[in-house]
Design an enzyme around this catalytic site. Structure first.
Site, PDB file in Angstrom:
ATOM      1  N   SER A 114       0.830  -1.197   0.000  1.00 53.13           N
ATOM      2  CA  SER A 114       0.000   0.000   0.000  1.00 53.13           C
ATOM      3  C   SER A 114       0.867   1.251   0.000  1.00 53.13           C
ATOM      4  O   SER A 114       2.044   1.218   0.370  1.00 53.13           O
ATOM      5  CB  SER A 114      -0.906   0.004   1.233  1.00 53.13           C
ATOM      6  OG  SER A 114      -0.131   0.008   2.410  1.00 53.13           O
ATOM      7  N   ALA A 123       6.821  -2.058  -4.318  1.00 54.46           N
ATOM      8  CA  ALA A 123       6.841  -1.327  -3.051  1.00 54.46           C
ATOM      9  C   ALA A 123       5.826  -0.182  -3.047  1.00 54.46           C
ATOM     10  O   ALA A 123       5.130   0.083  -4.031  1.00 54.46           O
ATOM     11  CB  ALA A 123       8.248  -0.798  -2.784  1.00 54.46           C
ATOM     12  N   HIS A 124       5.766   0.512  -1.917  1.00 61.06           N
ATOM     13  CA  HIS A 124       4.759   1.555  -1.718  1.00 61.06           C
ATOM     14  C   HIS A 124       4.912   2.702  -2.710  1.00 61.06           C
ATOM     15  O   HIS A 124       6.018   3.108  -3.064  1.00 61.06           O
ATOM     16  CB  HIS A 124       4.812   2.086  -0.286  1.00 61.06           C
ATOM     17  CG  HIS A 124       6.115   2.707   0.100  1.00 61.06           C
ATOM     18  ND1 HIS A 124       6.469   3.987  -0.225  1.00 61.06           N
ATOM     19  CD2 HIS A 124       7.160   2.201   0.791  1.00 61.06           C
ATOM     20  CE1 HIS A 124       7.658   4.260   0.251  1.00 61.06           C
ATOM     21  NE2 HIS A 124       8.113   3.191   0.872  1.00 61.06           N
ATOM     22  N   ASN A 125       3.769   3.195  -3.171  1.00 60.63           N
ATOM     23  CA  ASN A 125       3.671   4.369  -4.034  1.00 60.63           C
ATOM     24  C   ASN A 125       4.308   4.200  -5.409  1.00 60.63           C
ATOM     25  O   ASN A 125       4.530   5.179  -6.125  1.00 60.63           O
ATOM     26  CB  ASN A 125       4.250   5.610  -3.346  1.00 60.63           C
ATOM     27  CG  ASN A 125       3.487   5.965  -2.090  1.00 60.63           C
ATOM     28  OD1 ASN A 125       3.931   5.667  -0.983  1.00 60.63           O
ATOM     29  ND2 ASN A 125       2.320   6.547  -2.256  1.00 60.63           N
ATOM     30  N   SER A 134       8.119   4.462  -4.654  1.00 57.31           N
ATOM     31  CA  SER A 134       7.886   5.736  -5.343  1.00 57.31           C
ATOM     32  C   SER A 134       8.469   5.808  -6.749  1.00 57.31           C
ATOM     33  O   SER A 134       8.530   6.895  -7.333  1.00 57.31           O
ATOM     34  CB  SER A 134       8.414   6.916  -4.511  1.00 57.31           C
ATOM     35  OG  SER A 134       7.752   6.952  -3.265  1.00 57.31           O
TER      36      SER A 134
END
Length: 337
Positions: free
Chosen positions: A216, A237-239, A257
């Site tokens: 998330s 991974a996140h974002n 990211s």
């Protein structure tokens, strides 16, 4: 399921040379296909097998039809046509709508009557399950999850709270979507967990292979756009944002990211570090490490291919000497001046 050559050719927009009334009931490789089976020639490496095939029909290009000893279906792209033919000959099994008595469904969840909820599935409060969805045994559907029309989850998929899955998606066993991103702040040598408050949004027509993990977002959302294909054992991974119709092979990992463009092809075991931008139409070959952004379409590689251990040792030793060699060249250039 059996289908005539004529029916198959009509579906594939192909032209028949041979027996249009022959029945096709299965598929096989070019060298093993028997009467009643469909095969294809997409790679000229296997051209020699065409002359000896006994298949019921072969998908070929116009240029190869003359060398086909059995019925030929002439198409522009034999491999693509094969993919479409398999879908016709092997239709996916679907359970009728209903909820298995051993499933646990919160009373506030919204489940379309045509959806199937298998044994030992848990559906938590506020979840929305769309028309024709198939959820196999052992899946966990978290709070306020939204699953779109005709999406299928194989056994033991876990969707954390607030995850949104689009239409016609396919999630294989062991997939985990919406787990916490790897976010920690260091406080005097100790790691303090950062609450991950974003979601994961998955578009339409996405396939996610077995045991993939998609984290998330830390604040905003992790986004998987329409038509993305993920092989088994991939970490997102996140974002991260993955652009539409990008395909990623197994054991690859994308750090937080980073943004991957549309129509990219990423080979197996590729590592992409965080906070990078990769433009559209990029191909990255297997085992590459992407440590900086890519702004131009094309094919990118890194690393050394396998070779004999003795040769590899010599090559690595030479790499270690490059610094000294550079210094010697610089000194010679100064003397020459």
């Amino acid at each position: 399921m059996a289908i005539t050559v004529a029916q198959l050719a009509l579906q594939l927009d192909g032209r028949i040379v041979g027996d249009a009334d022959g029945l096709i009931n299965s598929v096989a490789t070019l060298d093993h296909a028997l009467p009643g089976q469909l095969t294809f020639l997409a790679n000229t490496k296997y051209q020699h097998q065409l002359a000896e095939t006994t298949a019921g029909a072969v998908l070929v290009r116009e240029s190869e039809a003359a060398g086909c000893p059995v019925t030929a279906i002439i198409v522009n792209d034999p491999y693509l046509s094969y993919a479409k033919a398999v879908a016709s000959l092997y239709p996916e099994h679907r359970e009728p709508g209903g909820i298995h008595p051993q499933a646990t469904v919160d009373e506030s969840a919204s489940i379309d009557p045509s959806a199937w909820i298998g044994a030992n599935v848990v559906v938590e409060a506020g979840a929305t399950i769309g028309q024709g969805v198939q959820i196999s045994p052992g899946c966990v559907i978290g709070r306020n999850v939204d699953i779109g029309v005709d999406t299928r989850l194989h056994a033991n998929v876990s969707l954390y709270a607030e995850v949104k899955i689009g239409e016609r998606c396919l999630l294989h066993s062991g997939v985990v979507i919406g787990s916490d991103g790897f976010g920690f702040a260091n406080e005097n040598g100790h790691w303090l967990k950062i609450q991950q408050i974003g979601r994961v949004i998955v578009g339409n027509d996405v396939e996610i292979g077995a045991n993939c993990a998609i984290d998330s977002g830390a604040i905003g959302d992790t986004i998987i756009e329409d038509g993305v294909k993920l092989d088994n054992l991939i970490q997102i991974a996140h974002n991260v944002r993955i652009g539409a119709h990008t395909a990623i092979a197994g054991h690859s990992a994308v750090a937080g990211s980073s943004v991957i463009g549309k129509h990219c092809a990423i080979g197996g075991a590729v590592g992409i570090v965080g906070h990078l931008d990769i433009c559209d139409n990029v191909t990255i070959t297997a085992m590459s490490l992407v440590s900086k952004s890519i702004s131009e379409p094309g094919v990118y590689s890194s690393g050394l291919p396998v070779e004999g251990n003795r040769e590899w040792n010599k090559r690595v030793a030479r790499l270690g000497q490059l610094g000294k060699l550079n210094n010697r060249v610089s000194q010679l250039e100064k003397l020459k001046r």
